[in-house]
Design an enzyme around this catalytic site. Structure first.
Site, short mmCIF file in Angstrom:
data_model
loop_
_atom_site.label_atom_id
_atom_site.label_comp_id
_atom_site.label_asym_id
_atom_site.label_seq_id
_atom_site.Cartn_x
_atom_site.Cartn_y
_atom_site.Cartn_z
N ASP A 36 -4.08 -5.06 10.95
CA ASP A 36 -2.99 -6.12 9.92
C ASP A 36 -4.04 -6.72 8.54
O ASP A 36 -5.38 -7.08 8.70
CB ASP A 36 -2.45 -7.18 10.93
CG ASP A 36 -0.98 -6.69 9.49
OD1 ASP A 36 -0.98 -5.95 8.37
OD2 ASP A 36 0.09 -7.83 9.53
N ASN A 84 7.01 1.32 8.00
CA ASN A 84 5.76 1.77 6.82
C ASN A 84 6.33 2.11 5.45
O ASN A 84 5.99 2.39 5.17
CB ASN A 84 4.91 1.38 7.41
CG ASN A 84 3.95 0.41 7.83
OD1 ASN A 84 3.20 0.85 8.55
ND2 ASN A 84 4.04 -0.76 7.63
C1 IPE Z 1 2.35 -3.54 11.50
O1 IPE Z 1 1.90 -3.88 10.46
C2 IPE Z 1 2.20 -1.53 11.20
C3 IPE Z 1 1.10 -0.94 11.34
C4 IPE Z 1 -0.65 -2.02 11.13
C5 IPE Z 1 0.47 0.06 10.88
P1 IPE Z 1 3.12 -4.52 8.59
O2 IPE Z 1 1.73 -5.03 7.73
O3 IPE Z 1 3.59 -3.60 8.53
O4 IPE Z 1 3.79 -5.16 9.75
P2 IPE Z 1 4.91 -6.64 9.28
O5 IPE Z 1 5.46 -5.89 8.70
O6 IPE Z 1 4.10 -7.57 8.91
O7 IPE Z 1 5.85 -7.01 10.37
C1 IPE Z 2 -1.83 -2.60 7.54
O1 IPE Z 2 -2.40 -3.61 6.22
C2 IPE Z 2 -2.23 -1.96 7.00
C3 IPE Z 2 -0.65 -0.67 7.42
C4 IPE Z 2 0.82 -1.48 7.63
C5 IPE Z 2 -0.59 0.37 6.71
P1 IPE Z 2 -0.88 -3.80 5.28
O2 IPE Z 2 -0.99 -2.58 4.23
O3 IPE Z 2 -0.41 -4.16 5.88
O4 IPE Z 2 -1.76 -5.10 4.69
P2 IPE Z 2 -0.90 -6.93 4.84
O5 IPE Z 2 -0.77 -7.36 5.67
O6 IPE Z 2 0.48 -6.23 3.83
O7 IPE Z 2 -2.08 -7.24 4.11
MG MG Z 3 0.84 -6.24 6.93
#
Ligand code: IPE
Ligand code: IPE
Ligand code: MG
Length: 281
Positions: A36, A84
């Site tokens: 994340d 996502n």
């Molecule tokens: C979790 O990250 C999913 C992945 C790393 C693929 P998210 O960014 O989607 O999670 P939330 O929305 O902060 O819980």
């Molecule tokens: C994790 O990084 C990757 C995916 C969930 C695909 P994020 O895209 O969630 O990055 P933040 O949490 O918005 O910084």
């Molecule tokens: Mg995220």
């Protein structure tokens, strides 16, 4: 910038591990990572979110290599969740093109490290050209016997459990399974992870203390480790810090253990000799 270290498939020796403050018999068998903070990492530097995803893929590369050299049996990476799909279309497109490229570019690593390559999650909604490249890499790796690299793609734990429940209901309806046979093992055998060890350690980056629908069944007794660093900034030193923290945990599985040997654990519960300085590489 200094030149990158040469890549090597050479596994770490016990002496190497000792130098990192680690012991082979205290390593997790299965590490699962919630990668994340890609977007925040990029935005913090005034760059577009997608650059964070590209940098995150490079981190994944380094962590895969490090886990393979450490002798970890399985690394599961949460790449794209069911939730996502709420992301903007352009971000989804970028993530898919990155995944396609990753599946292709991982092939030399898959061979070098004898990696098995697997996925969990739904296969029906992701672009066919992306899944075709993923499948080619799975096929290439199918005789490999090293670390299992598992990508969670369009994965949601509740979705996985519901799919397993539907399979069980179908089997009961067809008479192949009796309701009395619906045991924990029977459920586990119908999850996407059937036959694999449960994660011992779940890593989450970017300082978020939640599991976001990841492997809910399988992480019942996993140790959780949260790093404040966003995934693109998470390095091998951070991984080793997480592994040292893991080694110091007293996993009881509901029972009682002998206390850990006092000479290996300091007041903070971190193995001594290892430090937590983030400077060792
Ligand atoms: C979790 O990250 C999913 C992945 C790393 C693929 P998210 O960014 O989607 O999670 P939330 O929305 O902060 O819980
Ligand atoms: C994790 O990084 C990757 C995916 C969930 C695909 P994020 O895209 O969630 O990055 P933040 O949490 O918005 O910084
Ligand atoms: Mg995220």
């Amino acid at each position: 910038m200094s030149a990158p270290a040469p890549r090597t498939a050479e596994p770490y020796t016990d002496a190497d591990l000792a130098g990192f403050g680690l012991r082979r018999d205290r390593l997790p068998v299965h590490v699962a990572a919630i990668m994340d903070g890609n977007g925040r990492w990029a935005v913090d530097q005034g760059r577009p979110r997608h650059e964070g995803h590209a940098a995150g893929a490079e981190t994944a590369d380094r962590i895969v290599e490090e886990c393979a050299k450490l002798g970890i049996e399985q690394l599961t990476l949460y790449c794209f969740s069911r939730e996502n799909w709420k992301r903007p279309a352009a971000e989804f497109q970028f993530l898919m093109s990155l995944l396609k490229r990753y599946a292709v570019e991982q092939r030399p690593n898959v061979t070098r490290h004898d990696l098995r390559f697997e996925t969990i999650g739904r296969r029906d909604g992701l672009p066919a050209d992306v899944m075709a490249e993923v499948d080619r890499t799975i096929e290439l790796a199918k005789e490999n016997r090293g670390m299992r690299l598992c990508l969670a793609l369009d994965y949601g734990s509740r979705d996985e459990i519901a799919r397993a429940a539907r399979r069980i209901a179908d089997e009961v309806a067809a008479g192949g399974l009796s309701p009395n046979d619906v045991t924990e093992d029977a459920v586990a055998a119908r999850l996407d992870t059937a036959g694999w060890p449960d994660p011992d350690l779940v890593l989450r980056t970017a300082g978020e203390y939640r599991v976001s629908n990841f492997l809910l069944w399988q992480i019942s007794y996993a140790e959780l480790y949260v790093s404040d660093k966003p995934w693109p900034a998470f390095g091998v030193t951070d991984l080793r810090n997480a592994l040292r923290a893991f080694a110091s945990r007293d996993r009881r599985f509901g029972g009682l253990n002998d206390p850990p040997p006092p000479e290996t654990v300091d007041d903070a519960g971190i193995n001594d000799g290892a430090g937590d300085d983030g400077a060792k590489a």
